[in-house]
Design a protein around this motif. Sequence first.
Motif, PDB file in Angstrom:
ATOM      1  N   ASP A   1       0.806  -1.220   0.000  1.00  0.00           N
ATOM      2  CA  ASP A   1       0.000   0.000   0.000  1.00  0.00           C
ATOM      3  C   ASP A   1       0.840   1.273   0.000  1.00  0.00           C
ATOM      4  OD1 ASP A   1       0.926  -0.462   2.580  1.00  0.00           O
ATOM      5  OD2 ASP A   1      -0.808   0.518   3.519  1.00  0.00           O
ATOM      6  N   GLN A   2       2.167   1.142   0.098  1.00  0.00           N
ATOM      7  CA  GLN A   2       3.036   2.312   0.106  1.00  0.00           C
ATOM      8  C   GLN A   2       3.880   2.428  -1.163  1.00  0.00           C
ATOM      9  OE1 GLN A   2       5.075   3.049   3.933  1.00  0.00           O
ATOM     10  NE2 GLN A   2       3.916   1.321   4.751  1.00  0.00           N
ATOM     11  N   LEU A   3       3.738   1.475  -2.071  1.00  0.00           N
ATOM     12  CA  LEU A   3       4.523   1.491  -3.295  1.00  0.00           C
ATOM     13  C   LEU A   3       3.999   2.529  -4.273  1.00  0.00           C
ATOM     14  CD1 LEU A   3       4.930  -2.333  -4.055  1.00  0.00           C
ATOM     15  CD2 LEU A   3       6.597  -0.803  -2.960  1.00  0.00           C
ATOM     16  N   SER A   4       4.906   3.067  -5.095  1.00  0.00           N
ATOM     17  CA  SER A   4       4.462   3.895  -6.210  1.00  0.00           C
ATOM     18  C   SER A   4       3.704   3.010  -7.194  1.00  0.00           C
ATOM     19  CB  SER A   4       5.669   4.528  -6.915  1.00  0.00           C
ATOM     20  OG  SER A   4       6.414   3.532  -7.606  1.00  0.00           O
ATOM     21  N   THR A   5       2.910   3.630  -8.018  1.00  0.00           N
ATOM     22  CA  THR A   5       2.139   2.848  -8.986  1.00  0.00           C
ATOM     23  C   THR A   5       3.050   2.033  -9.879  1.00  0.00           C
ATOM     24  OG1 THR A   5       0.400   4.519  -8.978  1.00  0.00           O
ATOM     25  CG2 THR A   5       0.412   2.964 -10.811  1.00  0.00           C
ATOM     26  N   ASP A   6       4.144   2.640 -10.334  1.00  0.00           N
ATOM     27  CA  ASP A   6       5.060   1.923 -11.224  1.00  0.00           C
ATOM     28  C   ASP A   6       5.706   0.736 -10.512  1.00  0.00           C
ATOM     29  OD1 ASP A   6       6.503   1.895 -13.875  1.00  0.00           O
ATOM     30  OD2 ASP A   6       8.222   2.027 -12.524  1.00  0.00           O
ATOM     31  N   ASP A   7       6.088   0.916  -9.258  1.00  0.00           N
ATOM     32  CA  ASP A   7       6.686  -0.190  -8.506  1.00  0.00           C
ATOM     33  C   ASP A   7       5.658  -1.292  -8.236  1.00  0.00           C
ATOM     34  OD1 ASP A   7       9.168   0.974  -8.463  1.00  0.00           O
ATOM     35  OD2 ASP A   7       8.962   1.827  -6.446  1.00  0.00           O
TER      36      ASP A   7
END
Length: 330
Positions: free
Chosen positions: A38-44
């Motif tokens: 839930d803390q990742l960037s969209t790309d990651d």
Amino acid sequence: MADSSSINSGSPSFLVAPSRDRGYLLTEQVNPASQQLDQLSTDDLVGLFIEEDLRPQQAVSGARTALSQAVDAIAERLRGRGRLFYLGAGTSGRLGVLDAAECPPTFCSPPELVQGILAGGAPALLRSSEGLEDLESAAVTDLQQRDFGPEDCLVGIAAGGTTPYVRGGLGYARDLGALAIAMACVPTDQAPLPCSIDIRLLTGPELLTGSTRLKAGTATKMALNILSTGVMVKLGKVYGNRMVDVAASNSKLVDRSIRILRDLLGLEREAALRLLECAQGSVKRALCMGSCDLNAEEADALLTVHRADLRSALFSKGMTLPVQDSALPQ
């Protein structure tokens, strides 16, 4: 502190603690790679899914021997009077229904030859009814309603391997002497299932913990693709890699049928279309007619003798068809 028995006695059945802790199951474990999902960037996040989605292919590869055994065993039964049934609940059941529904348009197989049975029936396709998976007896009833018998095949699909509905169906099939095949995404020692062939697709913990519609669902779809396609190939519904049992029932399939006739018989488009019309839309009949100089009735008789296997029928006439890339202009 309240006594646990008094708590359970007044609780719905699905809230009563199961006899074994589901937390140990491979499909229920936490994936360390996604603990910060839930803390990742969209790309990651997208990249993580792409990386993890390599695992279903590895899982299917690990089940190669069992899948091969299943294809041969199912084909043997279907050559007689047998039928193939997929049975499951939730995502597993929906994938079985999907694979069964795609067989008639792809292979021109009768709808009753491959059937999908989903806990909760047709309404469960659109609205979740996973509570119905807890009833072993419901699977037996569903199979009996379809006159499931000893000559038939059952693939019981349960990602976690513990679904009572699937266990009940597999046990019933095995007791009848039918072919019982289990498909699950946990090791056998975690969740043994009553079966003759055990297909285990070990995809590991999901990125979203316990959500088996993800990697487990992907691997299941891949495995079902292999099963149904492999069986239909064994039944003679494919020549080379062409769907020769396709019926030209819409514009897309007419175009596909014409391409097959052009590729394998070397015809111009108009000649291929005329032959297809004479064969009443049946590509297999048209190929038999065009290669052996037969009319429709003669082609049907030849195919009947050879149990609808085009290659075998042509071989009996000293004929083969060239299997090549489609290089003709469309």
